[in-house]
Write a protein that holds these residues in place. Structure first.
Motif, short mmCIF file in Angstrom:
data_model
loop_
_atom_site.label_atom_id
_atom_site.label_comp_id
_atom_site.label_asym_id
_atom_site.label_seq_id
_atom_site.Cartn_x
_atom_site.Cartn_y
_atom_site.Cartn_z
N LYS A 205 0.83 -1.20 0.00
CA LYS A 205 0.00 0.00 0.00
C LYS A 205 0.86 1.26 0.00
O LYS A 205 0.55 2.24 -0.69
N CYS A 206 1.96 1.25 0.75
CA CYS A 206 2.86 2.40 0.76
C CYS A 206 3.48 2.63 -0.61
O CYS A 206 3.66 3.78 -1.05
N ILE A 207 3.81 1.55 -1.30
CA ILE A 207 4.37 1.68 -2.64
C ILE A 207 3.35 2.27 -3.60
O ILE A 207 3.66 3.13 -4.44
N ASP A 208 2.09 1.85 -3.48
CA ASP A 208 1.05 2.36 -4.38
C ASP A 208 0.72 3.83 -4.10
O ASP A 208 0.43 4.58 -5.03
N VAL A 209 0.76 4.23 -2.84
CA VAL A 209 0.34 5.59 -2.49
C VAL A 209 1.46 6.60 -2.69
O VAL A 209 1.24 7.69 -3.21
N PHE A 210 2.69 6.25 -2.30
CA PHE A 210 3.79 7.21 -2.33
C PHE A 210 4.78 6.96 -3.47
O PHE A 210 5.73 7.74 -3.61
N GLY A 211 4.61 5.90 -4.24
CA GLY A 211 5.53 5.65 -5.34
C GLY A 211 5.44 6.74 -6.40
O GLY A 211 4.36 7.23 -6.74
N ARG A 212 6.57 7.12 -6.94
CA ARG A 212 6.60 8.21 -7.92
C ARG A 212 6.00 7.81 -9.26
O ARG A 212 5.73 8.68 -10.08
N HIS A 213 5.83 6.52 -9.49
CA HIS A 213 5.13 6.12 -10.71
C HIS A 213 3.66 6.53 -10.65
O HIS A 213 2.99 6.57 -11.69
N ARG A 242 11.32 3.92 -15.53
CA ARG A 242 11.30 2.89 -14.50
C ARG A 242 10.78 1.57 -15.07
O ARG A 242 9.87 1.55 -15.88
N ALA A 243 11.37 0.51 -14.59
CA ALA A 243 10.93 -0.83 -14.98
C ALA A 243 10.09 -1.41 -13.85
O ALA A 243 10.52 -2.26 -13.09
N GLY A 244 8.88 -0.91 -13.70
CA GLY A 244 8.01 -1.39 -12.64
C GLY A 244 7.70 -0.29 -11.64
O GLY A 244 8.06 0.87 -11.82
N PRO A 245 7.03 -0.62 -10.56
CA PRO A 245 6.67 0.39 -9.55
C PRO A 245 7.89 0.92 -8.82
O PRO A 245 8.93 0.26 -8.74
N ASP A 246 7.73 2.12 -8.29
CA ASP A 246 8.81 2.79 -7.57
C ASP A 246 8.85 2.27 -6.14
O ASP A 246 7.89 2.43 -5.38
N THR A 247 9.97 1.66 -5.76
CA THR A 247 10.12 1.11 -4.41
C THR A 247 11.31 1.69 -3.66
O THR A 247 11.51 1.35 -2.50
N GLY A 248 12.10 2.55 -4.29
CA GLY A 248 13.32 3.05 -3.66
C GLY A 248 13.34 4.52 -3.36
O GLY A 248 14.35 5.02 -2.87
N SER A 249 12.26 5.25 -3.64
CA SER A 249 12.24 6.67 -3.35
C SER A 249 12.25 6.92 -1.85
O SER A 249 11.80 6.07 -1.07
N PRO A 250 12.76 8.08 -1.40
CA PRO A 250 12.80 8.34 0.05
C PRO A 250 11.42 8.33 0.68
O PRO A 250 11.26 7.82 1.79
N GLU A 251 10.40 8.87 -0.02
CA GLU A 251 9.07 8.90 0.59
C GLU A 251 8.49 7.49 0.75
O GLU A 251 7.78 7.21 1.73
N VAL A 252 8.81 6.60 -0.19
CA VAL A 252 8.33 5.22 -0.06
C VAL A 252 9.02 4.53 1.11
O VAL A 252 8.38 3.82 1.91
N GLN A 253 10.33 4.73 1.24
CA GLN A 253 11.06 4.12 2.35
C GLN A 253 10.59 4.66 3.69
O GLN A 253 10.47 3.91 4.67
N VAL A 254 10.30 5.96 3.76
CA VAL A 254 9.81 6.54 5.02
C VAL A 254 8.44 5.96 5.37
O VAL A 254 8.16 5.65 6.54
N ALA A 255 7.58 5.80 4.38
CA ALA A 255 6.25 5.22 4.64
C ALA A 255 6.36 3.77 5.11
O ALA A 255 5.65 3.35 6.04
#
Length: 332
Positions: A205-213, A242-255
């Motif tokens: 859910k964090c990846i879907d909400v805060f991912g930059r994709h 990107r090759a897929g959803p964003d999982t490494g952005s700072p906002e995703v990691q913080v979430a």
């Protein structure tokens, strides 16, 4: 005070020379030593009496005690005000997204039409999260296939068919299918899963909400860095897709760290399903401290990079982060 008189010192010195095998004879000589004398004390008698009286005065002692109590109370109030201004460094402020992490329920999806709205609050709801990496559409298709597969066959010759028995078979089949559907819904529900299953759903859910994709569709990226006057103005290089959803952005990691921190905090406060809670769980206390400080470093980095942009504001408002989560020293 009585006057100070000079003191005398008695010394013993040998009389004559030493002889082998004989002890030297000693003679006592009085040698007066001069020292400065003080015939009277420099401290006034009145001042000494006043200090002694003030030290033993119960009224003065009560006033000093009242001042001390007032100072300590004021210090406690100031400490509480500072702590309230910074906020809770672990939980922060409770928001709808944070509440959804406890039960792994879906959060509001991002808007599909970016021209009409720039906020994800006006969108529809996401599909509910299920256990075992399943989606509601997959479960529904499987149930429909099972219903059609176990459906009683219909005889081609209607003259030899008993309508009552056929209706009874259809009723039993429908009842069994409803029971199976309820059982499947309980099995795949995250409410009946463990903490690891809910954490996995919260990470997704964090990846879907805060991912930059997804957030690039409705959030303005930060302004580019200032270019020096000596260097020629050239357009910035194109980013690699990107090759897929964003999982490494700072906002995703913080979430993701926030979701894990909330699970550990609930466990240590006795809300994790155990009666005793985690009061003596030193291992998870250390893990909580490590996660909080890791999130603090990530927030400081993101605040420096984004310079208070829309991504930073969206992250802080959605997760309910306070200044205490990234500013100053965090002691747990």
């Amino acid at each position: 005070m009585p006057p100070r008189l000079p003191l005398t010192r008695y010394l013993r010195i040998p009389n004559g020379s030493f002889q082998q095998g004989a002890a030297p004879q000693l003679t006592r000589i009085v040698a007066p030593i001069s020292c400065p004398s003080r015939p009277f004390s420099t401290t006034s008698v009145d001042k000494a009496k006043v200090g002694e009286r003030r030290h033993r005065d119960p009224y003065a002692l009560a006033q000093a005690h009242q001042r001390k109590v007032a100072n300590l109370a004021r210090q406690e109030v100031l400490q509480k005000e500072r702590a309230a201004a910074l906020g809770d460094p672990v939980r922060g402020i409770t928001t709808p997204f944070i509440e959804s992490l406890d039960y792994a329920v879906p959060h509001a999806a991002i808007p599909t039409d970016t021209s009409t709205s720039r906020s994800p609050s006006t969108s529809t709801r996401r599909e509910p999260h299920l256990n075992y990496f399943l989606t509601p559409s997959e479960v529904q298709r499987s149930l429909e296939y099972s219903y059609n597969l176990t459906k009683p066959p219909v005889a081609s010759n209607r003259n030899i068919v008993d309508p009552a028995r056929e209706a009874e078979r259809a009723r039993v089949h429908a009842e069994r299918h409803e029971n199976a559907q309820r059982a499947i819904s309980r099995i795949v529900s995250l409410e009946n899963g463990n903490s690891k299953d809910r954490t996995r759903a919260n990470v997704q859910k964090c990846i879907d909400v805060f991912g930059r994709h997804n957030t690039d569709k409705y959030l303005t990226p930060r302004s580019p860095s200032i270019v020096s006057r000596d260097s020629p103005l050239s357009p910035p290089p194109e980013k690699t897709p990107r090759a897929g959803p964003d999982t490494g952005s700072p906002e995703v990691q913080v979430a993701i760290l926030t979701a894990k921190i909330r699970v550990l905090a609930n466990h240590l406060e006795g809300q994790g399903g155990r009666e005793a809670g985690g009061k003596n769980d030193k291992h998870n206390k250390r893990n909580l401290r490590l996660l909080v400080h890791r999130r603090q470093k990530m927030l400081r980095y993101m605040r420096t990079k984004e310079r208070g942009g829309e991504r930073w504001q969206n992250l802080v408002q959605t997760l309910g982060l306070t200044d205490g989560t990234w500013r100053g020293e965090i002691s747990l």
